[in-house]
Enzyme design. Structure first.
Site, PDB file in Angstrom:
ATOM      1  N   ALA A 112     120.912 -65.238  46.507  1.00  0.00           N
ATOM      2  CA  ALA A 112     119.926 -66.306  46.341  1.00  0.00           C
ATOM      3  C   ALA A 112     120.661 -67.477  45.697  1.00  0.00           C
ATOM      4  O   ALA A 112     121.664 -67.273  45.010  1.00  0.00           O
ATOM      5  CB  ALA A 112     118.798 -65.828  45.448  1.00  0.00           C
ATOM      6  N   GLU A 165     120.074 -57.860  49.993  1.00  0.00           N
ATOM      7  CA  GLU A 165     118.637 -57.556  50.125  1.00  0.00           C
ATOM      8  C   GLU A 165     118.122 -57.967  51.508  1.00  0.00           C
ATOM      9  O   GLU A 165     117.302 -57.271  52.111  1.00  0.00           O
ATOM     10  CB  GLU A 165     117.849 -58.260  49.011  1.00  0.00           C
ATOM     11  CG  GLU A 165     118.138 -57.638  47.650  1.00  0.00           C
ATOM     12  CD  GLU A 165     117.485 -58.388  46.504  1.00  0.00           C
ATOM     13  OE1 GLU A 165     117.790 -59.583  46.329  1.00  0.00           O
ATOM     14  OE2 GLU A 165     116.662 -57.793  45.795  1.00  0.00           O
ATOM     15  N   GLY A 198     120.656 -61.437  46.968  1.00  0.00           N
ATOM     16  CA  GLY A 198     119.673 -61.683  48.027  1.00  0.00           C
ATOM     17  C   GLY A 198     120.252 -61.497  49.425  1.00  0.00           C
ATOM     18  O   GLY A 198     119.514 -61.222  50.376  1.00  0.00           O
ATOM     19  N   GLU A 233     123.091 -58.888  40.255  1.00  0.00           N
ATOM     20  CA  GLU A 233     122.121 -59.635  39.456  1.00  0.00           C
ATOM     21  C   GLU A 233     122.210 -59.387  37.948  1.00  0.00           C
ATOM     22  O   GLU A 233     122.038 -60.300  37.150  1.00  0.00           O
ATOM     23  CB  GLU A 233     120.690 -59.330  39.929  1.00  0.00           C
ATOM     24  CG  GLU A 233     120.299 -60.038  41.221  1.00  0.00           C
ATOM     25  CD  GLU A 233     120.707 -59.305  42.487  1.00  0.00           C
ATOM     26  OE1 GLU A 233     121.494 -58.330  42.403  1.00  0.00           O
ATOM     27  OE2 GLU A 233     120.254 -59.700  43.572  1.00  0.00           O
TER      28      GLU A 233
HETATM   29  N1  COA Z   1     124.178 -69.490  44.763  1.00  0.00           N
HETATM   30  C1  COA Z   1     124.581 -70.773  44.801  1.00  0.00           C
HETATM   31  N2  COA Z   1     125.799 -71.163  45.169  1.00  0.00           N
HETATM   32  C2  COA Z   1     126.667 -70.199  45.522  1.00  0.00           C
HETATM   33  C3  COA Z   1     126.344 -68.837  45.499  1.00  0.00           C
HETATM   34  C4  COA Z   1     125.032 -68.498  45.103  1.00  0.00           C
HETATM   35  N3  COA Z   1     124.611 -67.230  45.077  1.00  0.00           N
HETATM   36  N4  COA Z   1     127.429 -68.128  45.879  1.00  0.00           N
HETATM   37  C5  COA Z   1     128.397 -69.017  46.122  1.00  0.00           C
HETATM   38  N5  COA Z   1     127.949 -70.271  45.923  1.00  0.00           N
HETATM   39  C6  COA Z   1     128.688 -71.537  46.070  1.00  0.00           C
HETATM   40  C7  COA Z   1     129.635 -71.789  44.903  1.00  0.00           C
HETATM   41  O1  COA Z   1     128.925 -72.354  43.813  1.00  0.00           O
HETATM   42  C8  COA Z   1     130.609 -72.720  45.527  1.00  0.00           C
HETATM   43  O2  COA Z   1     130.022 -74.011  45.595  1.00  0.00           O
HETATM   44  P1  COA Z   1     130.857 -75.334  45.122  1.00  0.00           P
HETATM   45  O3  COA Z   1     132.033 -75.383  46.039  1.00  0.00           O
HETATM   46  O4  COA Z   1     129.882 -76.451  45.312  1.00  0.00           O
HETATM   47  O5  COA Z   1     131.239 -75.073  43.707  1.00  0.00           O
HETATM   48  C9  COA Z   1     130.720 -72.217  46.959  1.00  0.00           C
HETATM   49  O6  COA Z   1     129.537 -71.464  47.189  1.00  0.00           O
HETATM   50  C10 COA Z   1     131.918 -71.331  47.193  1.00  0.00           C
HETATM   51  O7  COA Z   1     131.871 -70.263  46.271  1.00  0.00           O
HETATM   52  P2  COA Z   1     133.108 -69.868  45.310  1.00  0.00           P
HETATM   53  O8  COA Z   1     132.556 -69.144  44.139  1.00  0.00           O
HETATM   54  O9  COA Z   1     133.958 -71.053  45.038  1.00  0.00           O
HETATM   55  O10 COA Z   1     133.910 -68.862  46.266  1.00  0.00           O
HETATM   56  P3  COA Z   1     134.883 -67.696  45.817  1.00  0.00           P
HETATM   57  O11 COA Z   1     135.590 -67.247  47.044  1.00  0.00           O
HETATM   58  O12 COA Z   1     135.718 -68.105  44.650  1.00  0.00           O
HETATM   59  O13 COA Z   1     133.934 -66.509  45.303  1.00  0.00           O
HETATM   60  C11 COA Z   1     131.990 -65.068  45.402  1.00  0.00           C
HETATM   61  C12 COA Z   1     133.077 -65.855  46.188  1.00  0.00           C
HETATM   62  C13 COA Z   1     130.994 -64.515  46.409  1.00  0.00           C
HETATM   63  C14 COA Z   1     132.672 -63.898  44.664  1.00  0.00           C
HETATM   64  C15 COA Z   1     131.313 -65.998  44.380  1.00  0.00           C
HETATM   65  O14 COA Z   1     130.878 -67.164  45.078  1.00  0.00           O
HETATM   66  C16 COA Z   1     130.107 -65.411  43.697  1.00  0.00           C
HETATM   67  O15 COA Z   1     130.262 -64.577  42.801  1.00  0.00           O
HETATM   68  N6  COA Z   1     128.888 -65.856  44.074  1.00  0.00           N
HETATM   69  C17 COA Z   1     127.664 -65.453  43.429  1.00  0.00           C
HETATM   70  C18 COA Z   1     127.290 -64.048  43.826  1.00  0.00           C
HETATM   71  C19 COA Z   1     126.026 -63.626  43.112  1.00  0.00           C
HETATM   72  O16 COA Z   1     125.991 -63.427  41.921  1.00  0.00           O
HETATM   73  N7  COA Z   1     124.972 -63.468  43.899  1.00  0.00           N
HETATM   74  C20 COA Z   1     123.710 -62.991  43.409  1.00  0.00           C
HETATM   75  C21 COA Z   1     122.771 -64.093  43.169  1.00  0.00           C
HETATM   76  S1  COA Z   1     121.243 -63.493  42.566  1.00  0.00           S
END
Ligand code: COA
Length: 260
Positions: A66, A115, A112, A135
């Protein structure tokens, strides 16, 4: 219909819905959830669509969760409303859709995103996919059905561990857990889903609708799934598809289901 955050393409009985926010790893913001609902509804109402495949654009992510930015300042009430609305609008809707839905998990499926994949009828993953419900690392729990569907699919102990550790599992582990049905290369992911869809399409779509209802009944509180099966089994006998299916068998030919 034109969408901003998703693509929808229909060919040969299959509608492929692609979440298309690759710069945000296809994170599910409010607009994307609304558009997904519209696209699923449109595909389900389209008589030519027999199977729906959902995937993410780009090579990195199915859906990375999400959109964290959107709920970072929510209070208790807003949090409850977010989960209730999302479940009702999209996740429960997909699970109960009459048209079969396959998730093609092409990369990260987190929060999400996992999910969403779990709300689909089954999942196929690329060998680079990574899945998890992170989460609790954000101080929250899964809110789009994750605490319910993950234990249904992988068992309680594994779900507890995945949710408590907030860790990711790779495609091989997801296969061993029964979270995904098949693994293939990124290149072969959509072709494999389409091959499975082709097999599904050879069968009666009306009987498949009944099967989805009966299988889902097993996971609904207060509903006797065996009774739902009896009812749906009986309903099949009143359909043109049943007449055609049994007749074709007796006449030693391939069935040509009218879909009624
Ligand atoms: N919500 C909002 N933005 C998200 C996102 C999320 N769940 N997941 C990734 N993004 C965005 C990042 O903020 C980034 O945006 P920016 O370039 O404007 O800063 C872009 O997507 C790329 O993500 P980034 O984190 O730079 O890529 P990465 O390869 O370093 O890491 C992940 C990949 C998936 C490990 C990391 O993005 C992450 O941990 N995301 C969140 C996962 C999460 O907790 N999801 C559950 C949400 S309830």
């Amino acid at each position: 219909m034109n969408y901003e955050n998703i693509l929808s393409d229909s060919q040969n009985g299959i509608t492929t819905i692609t979440i298309n926010r690759p710069s945000k790893l296809n994170a599910l913001n409010k607009d994307t959830i609304t558009e997904l609902r519209d696209a699923f509804e449109e595909a389900n109402n389209d008589n030519n669509t027999k199977v729906i495949i959902i995937t993410g654009s780009g090579e990195k992510a199915f859906v990375a969760g999400a959109d964290i930015k959107e709920f970072a300042d929510f209070n208790t009430e807003e949090g409850s409303r977010l989960a209730a609305k999302g479940q009702d609008l999209l996740f429960n809707y997909i699970e109960n859709l009459e048209t079969p839905v396959i998730a093609a998990v092409n990369g990260f499926a987190l929060g999400g995103g996992l999910e969403l994949a779990m709300a689909c009828h089954f999942r196929v993953a690329s060998d680079t996919a990574k899945m998890g419900l992170p989460e609790v690392s954000l101080g929250v729990i899964p809110g789009y059905g994750g605490t319910q569907r993950l234990p249904q699919l992988v068992g309680k102990g594994r779900a507890m561990e995945m949710i408590m550790t907030a860790g990711m599992i790779d495609a091989n582990k997801a296969l061993a857990y029964g979270l995904v049905n098949h693994i293939t290369t990124g290149e072969e992911l959509l072709p494999l889903c389409e091959k499975i869809a082709d097999k599904i399409m050879r069968n009666s779509s009306v009987a498949i609708q009944s099967a989805i209802k009966a299988i889902n009944a097993n996971f609904k509180d207060g509903i006797d799934g065996f009774n739902v099966e009896i009812e749906e089994f009986g309903n099949c006998f009143g359909t043109e598809d049943f007449k055609e299916g049994t007749m074709a068998f007796l006449e030693k030919r391939k069935a040509n289901f009218p879909g009624e």
